[in-house]
Design a protein around this motif. Structure first.
Motif, PDB file in Angstrom:
ATOM      1  N   MET A 232       0.911  -1.177   0.118  1.00 17.26           N
ATOM      2  CA  MET A 232       0.122   0.068   0.029  1.00 17.26           C
ATOM      3  C   MET A 232       0.815   1.283   0.057  1.00 17.26           C
ATOM      4  SD  MET A 232      -2.762   0.948   3.025  1.00 17.26           S
ATOM      5  CE  MET A 232      -1.486   1.078   4.044  1.00 17.26           C
ATOM      6  N   GLU A 233       1.665   1.264   0.832  1.00 21.86           N
ATOM      7  CA  GLU A 233       2.870   2.521   0.939  1.00 21.86           C
ATOM      8  C   GLU A 233       3.550   2.990  -0.246  1.00 21.86           C
ATOM      9  OE1 GLU A 233       2.496   4.639   3.127  1.00 21.86           O
ATOM     10  OE2 GLU A 233       1.070   3.560   4.364  1.00 21.86           O
ATOM     11  N   VAL A 234       3.704   1.569  -0.968  1.00 25.63           N
ATOM     12  CA  VAL A 234       4.673   1.684  -2.150  1.00 25.63           C
ATOM     13  C   VAL A 234       3.701   2.418  -3.221  1.00 25.63           C
ATOM     14  CG1 VAL A 234       5.983   0.578  -4.114  1.00 25.63           C
ATOM     15  CG2 VAL A 234       6.301  -0.203  -1.777  1.00 25.63           C
ATOM     16  N   ALA A 235       2.696   1.753  -3.194  1.00 23.84           N
ATOM     17  CA  ALA A 235       1.652   2.494  -4.387  1.00 23.84           C
ATOM     18  C   ALA A 235       1.678   3.984  -4.087  1.00 23.84           C
ATOM     19  CB  ALA A 235       0.293   1.672  -4.261  1.00 23.84           C
ATOM     20  N   LEU A 236       0.890   4.412  -2.809  1.00 26.53           N
ATOM     21  CA  LEU A 236       0.896   5.562  -2.576  1.00 26.53           C
ATOM     22  C   LEU A 236       2.209   6.555  -2.922  1.00 26.53           C
ATOM     23  CD1 LEU A 236      -0.759   8.109  -1.190  1.00 26.53           C
ATOM     24  CD2 LEU A 236       0.357   7.468   0.976  1.00 26.53           C
ATOM     25  N   ASP A 237       3.387   6.125  -2.763  1.00 30.89           N
ATOM     26  CA  ASP A 237       4.518   7.115  -3.166  1.00 30.89           C
ATOM     27  C   ASP A 237       4.569   7.163  -4.575  1.00 30.89           C
ATOM     28  OD1 ASP A 237       5.231   7.439  -0.424  1.00 30.89           O
ATOM     29  OD2 ASP A 237       6.665   5.752  -0.361  1.00 30.89           O
ATOM     30  N   ARG A 238       4.314   5.849  -5.242  1.00 30.60           N
ATOM     31  CA  ARG A 238       4.575   6.149  -6.589  1.00 30.60           C
ATOM     32  C   ARG A 238       3.594   6.900  -7.261  1.00 30.60           C
ATOM     33  NH1 ARG A 238       6.527   1.082  -8.430  1.00 30.60           N
ATOM     34  NH2 ARG A 238       6.609   1.662 -10.748  1.00 30.60           N
ATOM     35  N   ILE A 239       2.403   7.035  -6.813  1.00 37.05           N
ATOM     36  CA  ILE A 239       1.109   7.794  -7.353  1.00 37.05           C
ATOM     37  C   ILE A 239       1.390   9.400  -7.418  1.00 37.05           C
ATOM     38  CG2 ILE A 239      -0.446   5.903  -7.653  1.00 37.05           C
ATOM     39  CD1 ILE A 239      -1.983   7.565  -5.325  1.00 37.05           C
ATOM     40  N   ARG A 240       1.964   9.736  -6.087  1.00 33.99           N
ATOM     41  CA  ARG A 240       2.115  10.696  -5.574  1.00 33.99           C
ATOM     42  C   ARG A 240       3.704  11.599  -6.228  1.00 33.99           C
ATOM     43  NH1 ARG A 240      -0.017  14.107  -2.123  1.00 33.99           N
ATOM     44  NH2 ARG A 240       1.816  15.009  -1.376  1.00 33.99           N
ATOM     45  N   GLY A 241       4.399  10.671  -6.788  1.00 31.08           N
ATOM     46  CA  GLY A 241       5.430  11.071  -7.268  1.00 31.08           C
ATOM     47  C   GLY A 241       6.786  11.059  -6.202  1.00 31.08           C
ATOM     48  N   ASP A 242       6.691  10.442  -5.092  1.00 32.31           N
ATOM     49  CA  ASP A 242       7.448  10.797  -3.901  1.00 32.31           C
ATOM     50  C   ASP A 242       8.483   9.426  -3.972  1.00 32.31           C
ATOM     51  OD1 ASP A 242       6.134  12.718  -2.809  1.00 32.31           O
ATOM     52  OD2 ASP A 242       4.789  11.445  -1.639  1.00 32.31           O
ATOM     53  N   SER A 243       8.333   8.366  -5.156  1.00 28.73           N
ATOM     54  CA  SER A 243       9.242   7.510  -5.084  1.00 28.73           C
ATOM     55  C   SER A 243      10.294   7.671  -6.345  1.00 28.73           C
ATOM     56  CB  SER A 243       8.431   6.164  -5.617  1.00 28.73           C
ATOM     57  OG  SER A 243       9.525   5.118  -5.898  1.00 28.73           O
TER      58      SER A 243
ATOM     59  N   LYS B 179     -18.493 -13.882 -12.371  1.00 34.78           N
ATOM     60  CA  LYS B 179     -18.162 -13.185 -11.304  1.00 34.78           C
ATOM     61  C   LYS B 179     -16.678 -13.047 -11.095  1.00 34.78           C
ATOM     62  CE  LYS B 179     -19.232 -11.649  -6.522  1.00 34.78           C
ATOM     63  NZ  LYS B 179     -20.225 -11.988  -5.260  1.00 34.78           N
ATOM     64  N   THR B 180     -16.094 -12.178 -10.786  1.00 29.15           N
ATOM     65  CA  THR B 180     -14.689 -11.894 -10.638  1.00 29.15           C
ATOM     66  C   THR B 180     -14.084 -11.239  -9.588  1.00 29.15           C
ATOM     67  OG1 THR B 180     -12.484 -11.407 -11.799  1.00 29.15           O
ATOM     68  CG2 THR B 180     -14.067  -9.981 -12.155  1.00 29.15           C
ATOM     69  N   GLN B 181     -12.733 -11.121  -9.139  1.00 30.48           N
ATOM     70  CA  GLN B 181     -12.371 -10.344  -7.858  1.00 30.48           C
ATOM     71  C   GLN B 181     -12.119  -8.809  -8.476  1.00 30.48           C
ATOM     72  OE1 GLN B 181     -12.219 -11.681  -4.672  1.00 30.48           O
ATOM     73  NE2 GLN B 181     -11.352  -9.725  -3.936  1.00 30.48           N
ATOM     74  N   ILE B 182     -12.421  -7.839  -7.578  1.00 26.62           N
ATOM     75  CA  ILE B 182     -12.071  -6.649  -7.602  1.00 26.62           C
ATOM     76  C   ILE B 182     -10.661  -6.400  -6.982  1.00 26.62           C
ATOM     77  CG2 ILE B 182     -12.831  -4.092  -7.626  1.00 26.62           C
ATOM     78  CD1 ILE B 182     -15.507  -4.823  -7.667  1.00 26.62           C
ATOM     79  N   GLN B 183      -9.824  -5.569  -7.674  1.00 27.67           N
ATOM     80  CA  GLN B 183      -8.373  -5.475  -7.031  1.00 27.67           C
ATOM     81  C   GLN B 183      -8.327  -3.892  -6.831  1.00 27.67           C
ATOM     82  OE1 GLN B 183      -7.062  -8.150  -5.776  1.00 27.67           O
ATOM     83  NE2 GLN B 183      -7.515  -9.734  -7.069  1.00 27.67           N
ATOM     84  N   ILE B 184      -7.689  -3.701  -5.655  1.00 28.06           N
ATOM     85  CA  ILE B 184      -7.108  -2.210  -5.551  1.00 28.06           C
ATOM     86  C   ILE B 184      -6.112  -1.879  -6.601  1.00 28.06           C
ATOM     87  CG2 ILE B 184      -6.270  -0.264  -3.949  1.00 28.06           C
ATOM     88  CD1 ILE B 184      -7.471  -1.960  -1.624  1.00 28.06           C
ATOM     89  N   ALA B 185      -6.300  -1.056  -7.510  1.00 28.90           N
ATOM     90  CA  ALA B 185      -5.264  -0.642  -8.422  1.00 28.90           C
ATOM     91  C   ALA B 185      -4.905   1.146  -7.807  1.00 28.90           C
ATOM     92  CB  ALA B 185      -5.497  -0.594  -9.792  1.00 28.90           C
ATOM     93  N   ASN B 186      -3.424   1.110  -8.167  1.00 27.45           N
ATOM     94  CA  ASN B 186      -2.814   2.559  -7.871  1.00 27.45           C
ATOM     95  C   ASN B 186      -3.454   3.332  -6.599  1.00 27.45           C
ATOM     96  OD1 ASN B 186      -1.891   1.860 -10.677  1.00 27.45           O
ATOM     97  ND2 ASN B 186      -3.522   2.945 -11.523  1.00 27.45           N
ATOM     98  N   TYR B 187      -3.391   2.384  -5.546  1.00 28.91           N
ATOM     99  CA  TYR B 187      -3.637   2.914  -4.281  1.00 28.91           C
ATOM    100  C   TYR B 187      -5.239   3.325  -4.026  1.00 28.91           C
ATOM    101  CZ  TYR B 187      -3.063   5.336   0.294  1.00 28.91           C
ATOM    102  OH  TYR B 187      -3.383   5.659   1.467  1.00 28.91           O
ATOM    103  N   LEU B 188      -5.703   3.806  -5.148  1.00 25.63           N
ATOM    104  CA  LEU B 188      -7.177   4.561  -4.832  1.00 25.63           C
ATOM    105  C   LEU B 188      -8.251   3.562  -5.517  1.00 25.63           C
ATOM    106  CD1 LEU B 188      -6.280   8.288  -5.568  1.00 25.63           C
ATOM    107  CD2 LEU B 188      -6.816   7.279  -3.138  1.00 25.63           C
ATOM    108  N   LEU B 189      -8.088   3.133  -6.686  1.00 20.66           N
ATOM    109  CA  LEU B 189      -9.139   2.769  -7.890  1.00 20.66           C
ATOM    110  C   LEU B 189      -9.475   1.307  -7.858  1.00 20.66           C
ATOM    111  CD1 LEU B 189      -7.792   5.018 -10.538  1.00 20.66           C
ATOM    112  CD2 LEU B 189      -9.252   5.619  -8.630  1.00 20.66           C
ATOM    113  N   ARG B 190     -10.596   0.899  -8.669  1.00 15.05           N
ATOM    114  CA  ARG B 190     -11.075  -0.537  -8.749  1.00 15.05           C
ATOM    115  C   ARG B 190     -10.431  -0.809 -10.114  1.00 15.05           C
ATOM    116  NH1 ARG B 190     -17.358   1.248  -8.434  1.00 15.05           N
ATOM    117  NH2 ARG B 190     -16.820   2.794  -6.813  1.00 15.05           N
ATOM    118  N   SER B 191      -9.993  -2.299  -9.859  1.00 15.16           N
ATOM    119  CA  SER B 191      -9.564  -2.722 -11.352  1.00 15.16           C
ATOM    120  C   SER B 191      -9.883  -4.274 -11.294  1.00 15.16           C
ATOM    121  CB  SER B 191      -8.043  -2.831 -11.285  1.00 15.16           C
ATOM    122  OG  SER B 191      -7.341  -3.722 -10.510  1.00 15.16           O
TER     123      SER B 191
END
Length: 202
Positions: A104-115, A188-200
């Motif tokens: 989760m924290e890695v995804a947050l850093d990546r989308i915010r540009g902090d990585s 029916k299929t599983q919904i995954q969290i994508a890019n920290y915020l979204l559905r995929s």
């Protein structure tokens, strides 16, 4: 507003009940409008309205020295109001042919540009799953003609038509929240969290 979800707030830089205030009440965080941040792109934010004399201003004279990247262009200025267009905003739904399993924290850093790692949301999905759950994907950009199109949008149902000659991940610019269910071709299929915020879904 009171129903702001924690992930949404963190992605926006800690916005709480009031994310807009006059310049003398705080130090502005201009990172959302930097070239490395993709938060507003992911949220399908096509325009932002800003006003001079606010700490969050994109108008320049009262805000940060470099208030925005070249992807944000002013399209209207009058009476201290400025409307900026985001030329990098993503659509309501899109497909990618590459995914990475991240925390989760890695995804947050990546989308915010902090990585230090670059991130292109048009090519890659950051999924919060175990590496052994990753689907087999081609990697890189999908071939021309691959698309996802919203054909139905209601309060409790979204219908999306996709076209792809290769396995891919569908990302929807809608906040992930428990309770939603997904079907692909009637199964029916599983919904995954994508890019920290979204559905995929795969």
């Amino acid at each position: 507003e009171p129903l702001t979800l924690e992930r949404y707030s963190r992605a926006l830089g800690g916005a709480w009940l009031d994310g807009v205030h006059t310049f003398n009440r705080g130090t502005p965080d201009a990172s959302l409008f930097s070239a490395r941040s993709h938060v507003l792109d992911l949220l399908n934010t096509t325009h932002v309205v800003s006003y001079r004399r606010l700490a969050t201003s994109l108008a320049g004279s009262y805000g940060p020295e470099t208030p925005h990247s070249e992807f944000w262009q002013p399209v209207f200025e009058q009476n201290d109001a400025v409307i900026m267009r985001n030329n990098r905003a993503l659509p309501r739904a899109w497909l990618v042919g590459e995914a990475q399993a991240v925390r989760m924290e890695v995804a947050l850093d990546r989308i915010r540009g902090d990585s230090k790692s670059d991130f292109d949301p048009r090519q890659t999905a950051l999924l919060e799953i175990n590496p052994n759950e990753m689907p087999s994907l081609p990697g890189g950009f999908l071939p021309p003609g691959s698309e996802a199109r919203v054909v139905g949008y209601e309060p409790n149902r979204i219908t999306i038509k996709t076209t792809s000659s290769q396995p891919s991940v569908l990302i929807v610019s809608e906040l992930f929240f428990p309770g939603w269910e997904a079907w692909v071709d009637g199964k029916k299929t599983q919904i995954q969290i994508a890019n920290y915020l979204l559905r995929s879904v795969f």
